[in-house]
Scaffold this motif. Structure first.
Motif, short mmCIF file in Angstrom:
data_model
loop_
_atom_site.label_atom_id
_atom_site.label_comp_id
_atom_site.label_asym_id
_atom_site.label_seq_id
_atom_site.Cartn_x
_atom_site.Cartn_y
_atom_site.Cartn_z
N PHE A 140 0.83 -1.19 0.10
CA PHE A 140 0.02 0.04 0.00
C PHE A 140 0.80 1.20 0.10
CE2 PHE A 140 -2.70 3.05 2.33
CZ PHE A 140 -3.64 3.34 1.50
N GLY A 141 2.00 1.36 0.97
CA GLY A 141 2.73 2.36 0.95
C GLY A 141 3.50 2.85 -0.46
N ILE A 142 4.03 1.59 -1.13
CA ILE A 142 4.96 1.47 -2.21
C ILE A 142 3.77 2.19 -3.30
CG2 ILE A 142 6.00 0.48 -4.13
CD1 ILE A 142 7.01 -1.51 -1.84
N SER A 143 2.48 1.78 -3.24
CA SER A 143 1.58 2.11 -4.55
C SER A 143 1.22 3.65 -4.46
CB SER A 143 0.61 1.26 -4.34
OG SER A 143 1.04 -0.37 -4.53
N ILE A 144 1.25 4.39 -3.26
CA ILE A 144 0.69 5.64 -3.12
C ILE A 144 1.79 6.58 -3.35
CG2 ILE A 144 -0.29 7.29 -1.47
CD1 ILE A 144 -1.56 5.13 0.15
N PRO A 145 1.42 7.63 -4.24
CA PRO A 145 2.36 8.43 -4.64
C PRO A 145 2.77 9.38 -3.46
CG PRO A 145 0.71 8.36 -6.24
CD PRO A 145 0.19 7.49 -5.23
N GLU A 146 3.73 10.20 -3.13
CA GLU A 146 4.00 10.98 -1.95
C GLU A 146 3.24 12.10 -1.93
OE1 GLU A 146 8.14 11.48 -1.91
OE2 GLU A 146 8.56 9.52 -1.04
N PHE A 147 2.95 12.80 -3.19
CA PHE A 147 2.36 14.02 -3.27
C PHE A 147 1.04 13.65 -2.82
CE2 PHE A 147 1.54 12.27 -7.60
CZ PHE A 147 0.24 12.64 -7.92
N TRP A 148 0.38 12.67 -3.37
CA TRP A 148 -1.29 12.31 -3.09
C TRP A 148 -1.51 12.11 -1.37
CZ3 TRP A 148 -3.91 8.49 -0.74
CH2 TRP A 148 -5.39 8.60 -1.24
N LEU A 149 -0.42 11.19 -0.69
CA LEU A 149 -0.42 11.29 0.52
C LEU A 149 -0.14 12.39 1.33
CD1 LEU A 149 -0.80 9.14 2.83
CD2 LEU A 149 1.92 9.08 2.73
N ALA A 150 0.52 13.47 0.96
CA ALA A 150 0.68 14.78 1.42
C ALA A 150 -0.70 15.72 1.42
CB ALA A 150 2.02 15.49 0.93
N ILE A 151 -1.15 15.47 0.01
CA ILE A 151 -2.47 16.57 0.18
C ILE A 151 -3.46 15.90 0.97
CG2 ILE A 151 -4.09 16.80 -1.54
CD1 ILE A 151 -2.00 17.14 -3.66
N MET A 152 -3.73 14.66 1.08
CA MET A 152 -4.50 13.78 2.07
C MET A 152 -4.35 14.10 3.30
SD MET A 152 -7.06 12.49 -0.15
CE MET A 152 -6.71 13.87 -1.24
N ALA A 153 -3.18 14.09 3.71
CA ALA A 153 -2.74 14.44 5.21
C ALA A 153 -3.08 15.81 5.38
CB ALA A 153 -1.34 14.08 5.30
N ILE A 154 -2.93 16.75 4.69
CA ILE A 154 -3.06 17.84 4.88
C ILE A 154 -4.76 18.59 5.02
CG2 ILE A 154 -3.21 20.54 3.75
CD1 ILE A 154 -0.60 19.84 2.55
N LEU A 155 -5.76 17.77 4.10
CA LEU A 155 -6.99 17.81 4.03
C LEU A 155 -7.55 17.30 5.40
CD1 LEU A 155 -7.93 16.73 0.40
CD2 LEU A 155 -8.22 19.07 1.59
N PHE A 156 -6.84 15.93 5.67
CA PHE A 156 -7.47 15.42 7.03
C PHE A 156 -7.13 15.83 8.18
CE2 PHE A 156 -7.96 11.80 9.94
CZ PHE A 156 -9.25 11.53 9.59
N PHE A 157 -5.77 16.17 8.50
CA PHE A 157 -5.31 16.25 9.70
C PHE A 157 -4.95 17.94 10.14
CE2 PHE A 157 -3.31 12.15 9.16
CZ PHE A 157 -4.01 11.66 10.56
N SER A 158 -5.19 18.69 8.86
CA SER A 158 -4.77 20.03 9.17
C SER A 158 -6.17 20.70 8.68
CB SER A 158 -3.82 20.64 7.96
OG SER A 158 -3.82 21.93 8.22
N LEU A 161 -9.64 18.30 10.72
CA LEU A 161 -9.57 18.12 12.19
C LEU A 161 -8.93 19.36 12.93
CD1 LEU A 161 -8.39 14.10 12.30
CD2 LEU A 161 -10.79 15.22 12.62
N GLY A 162 -7.91 20.02 12.18
CA GLY A 162 -7.19 21.01 12.69
C GLY A 162 -6.16 20.92 13.61
N TRP A 163 -5.53 19.68 13.62
CA TRP A 163 -4.59 19.11 14.64
C TRP A 163 -3.28 19.57 14.21
CZ3 TRP A 163 -6.07 13.19 15.32
CH2 TRP A 163 -7.34 13.03 15.78
N LEU A 164 -2.91 19.66 12.99
CA LEU A 164 -1.44 20.05 12.60
C LEU A 164 -1.30 21.11 11.56
CD1 LEU A 164 -0.12 16.28 12.40
CD2 LEU A 164 0.28 17.89 14.11
N PRO A 165 -0.52 21.87 11.60
CA PRO A 165 -0.35 22.95 10.43
C PRO A 165 0.12 22.38 9.27
CG PRO A 165 1.52 22.86 11.89
CD PRO A 165 0.76 22.12 12.56
N SER A 166 -0.49 22.95 8.04
CA SER A 166 -0.08 22.53 6.82
C SER A 166 1.14 23.02 6.12
CB SER A 166 -1.36 22.67 6.23
OG SER A 166 -1.54 24.33 5.90
N SER A 167 1.75 24.02 6.87
CA SER A 167 3.09 24.77 5.94
C SER A 167 3.89 25.34 7.04
CB SER A 167 2.44 25.71 5.13
OG SER A 167 1.69 27.05 5.61
N GLU A 168 5.00 25.87 6.62
CA GLU A 168 5.69 27.01 7.39
C GLU A 168 6.89 25.87 8.05
OE1 GLU A 168 4.89 30.71 9.33
OE2 GLU A 168 3.21 29.50 9.60
#
Length: 316
Positions: A140-158, A161-168
């Motif tokens: 699963f990890g090999i198949s997922i592009p890093e940029f897609w995972l990064a965008i999904m992480a920003i959408l979900f966690f930032s 949920l507002g748990w983590l900052p998305s930049s800086e």
């Protein structure tokens, strides 16, 4: 060990020299030159003006003389000035290097913390539920592009949920708490994929090692299975994992452009990408040379770590 280290360091000198020649030559083969960049959209048509500018920047000299002048300045730590910001390139790069090194080291460390235990357990528990979960997760990890995972992480966690900052980016030396908080998402986006590769490699290396005769000999001595696995087998199995982790590390030092762009991370990869877009030739040369130096240095450290993991490995 000391003699080998000294010999390897001496061998780095011609490698870096050849690298500098390749970098300098390749950049000068690109269309346009410094004068075109300084002129912007308008061509410098006046021959006298162009000749004066060529003399000012040393472009009127043969290419090998230009290289010798540039390389002599590099040896003194003078990479010239950026054509875009007009700042010394040494400052431009060394302002960016800590951010990339910080992100790359934490990402690789995170990948190894996940992959080594997971790959080891999967090999010990071969063809069990744990093994199937480890293999599925790594695939699963090999198949997922890093940029897609990064965008999904920003959408979900930032965003959601507002748990983590998305930049800086914050330096850990200035504010450690904020630096960790801003590091989590980009480090996970990179480290998850790296962990997937090293998990599969660790598992296959462990399966190869446990089938060797010396493992049967150690077991015949009545040692506990945990000691057989973690003291004897794992140390040898980690050599391929260490090799691939070293390769991943120096790839990350110059190859995290997409992640650095998504998270507004001021790293050296992003700096080189911006320099390529702006045709900032001196910055491109210096950046690639610095990354090449990182690569050969990391390769040396990986070779030296072989002896630490397994003293029986001959370094020649």
């Amino acid at each position: 060990m000391v003699i080998y280290t000294i010999n390897r360091i001496i061998q780095l000198i011609p490698v870096l020299l050849i690298l500098s020649i390749i970098v300098f030559s390749f950049v000068h083969l690109l269309p346009g030159d410094v004068i075109d960049v300084l002129a912007g959209e308008e061509d410098v048509e006046d021959p006298e003006v162009r000749a004066a500018l060529e003399k000012e920047f040393g472009l009127d000299k043969p290419i090998y003389v230009q290289y010798l002048v540039w390389f002599g300045n590099v040896l003194r730590g003078d990479f010239g000035k950026s054509l875009v910001t007009r700042r010394p390139i040494a400052l431009e790069l060394f302002d960016r290097i800590p951010a990339t090194v910080y992100l790359a080291l934490v990402s690789i460390a995170l990948a190894m913390v996940i992959s080594i235990p997971l790959g080891t357990i999967a090999s010990v528990k071969r063809n069990t539920f744990v093994d199937y979960v480890a293999q599925t997760t790594s695939l699963f990890g090999i198949s997922i592009p890093e940029f897609w995972l990064a965008i999904m992480a920003i959408l979900f966690f930032s965003l959601y949920l507002g748990w983590l900052p998305s930049s800086e980016y914050y330096s850990p030396l200035e504010d450690f708490g904020k630096s960790i908080k801003h590091l989590i998402l980009p480090a996970v986006a990179i480290g998850f994929r790296q962990a997937a590769y090293t998990t599969r490699l660790t598992r296959s290396s462990m399966l190869d090692e446990v089938s060797r005769e010396y493992v049967d000999t150690v077991r015949s001595l009545g040692l506990p299975e945990r000691k057989v696995i973690y003291k004897y087998t794992l140390r040898n199995a980690l050599i391929p994992t260490l090799t691939i982790s070293g390769i991943q590390l120096y790839q990350l030092l110059g190859g995290t452009v997409v992640i650095e762009t998504i998270f507004a991370w001021p790293g050296i990869g992003r700096a080189i990408f911006e320099a390529i877009v702006a045709r900032d030739f001196p910055l491109i040369q210096a950046g690639v040379l610095v990354l090449g130096t990182f690569a050969v240095t990391i390769n040396l450290l990986v070779d030296l770590m072989y002896r630490v993991l397994n003293p029986r490995v001959r370094l020649s």
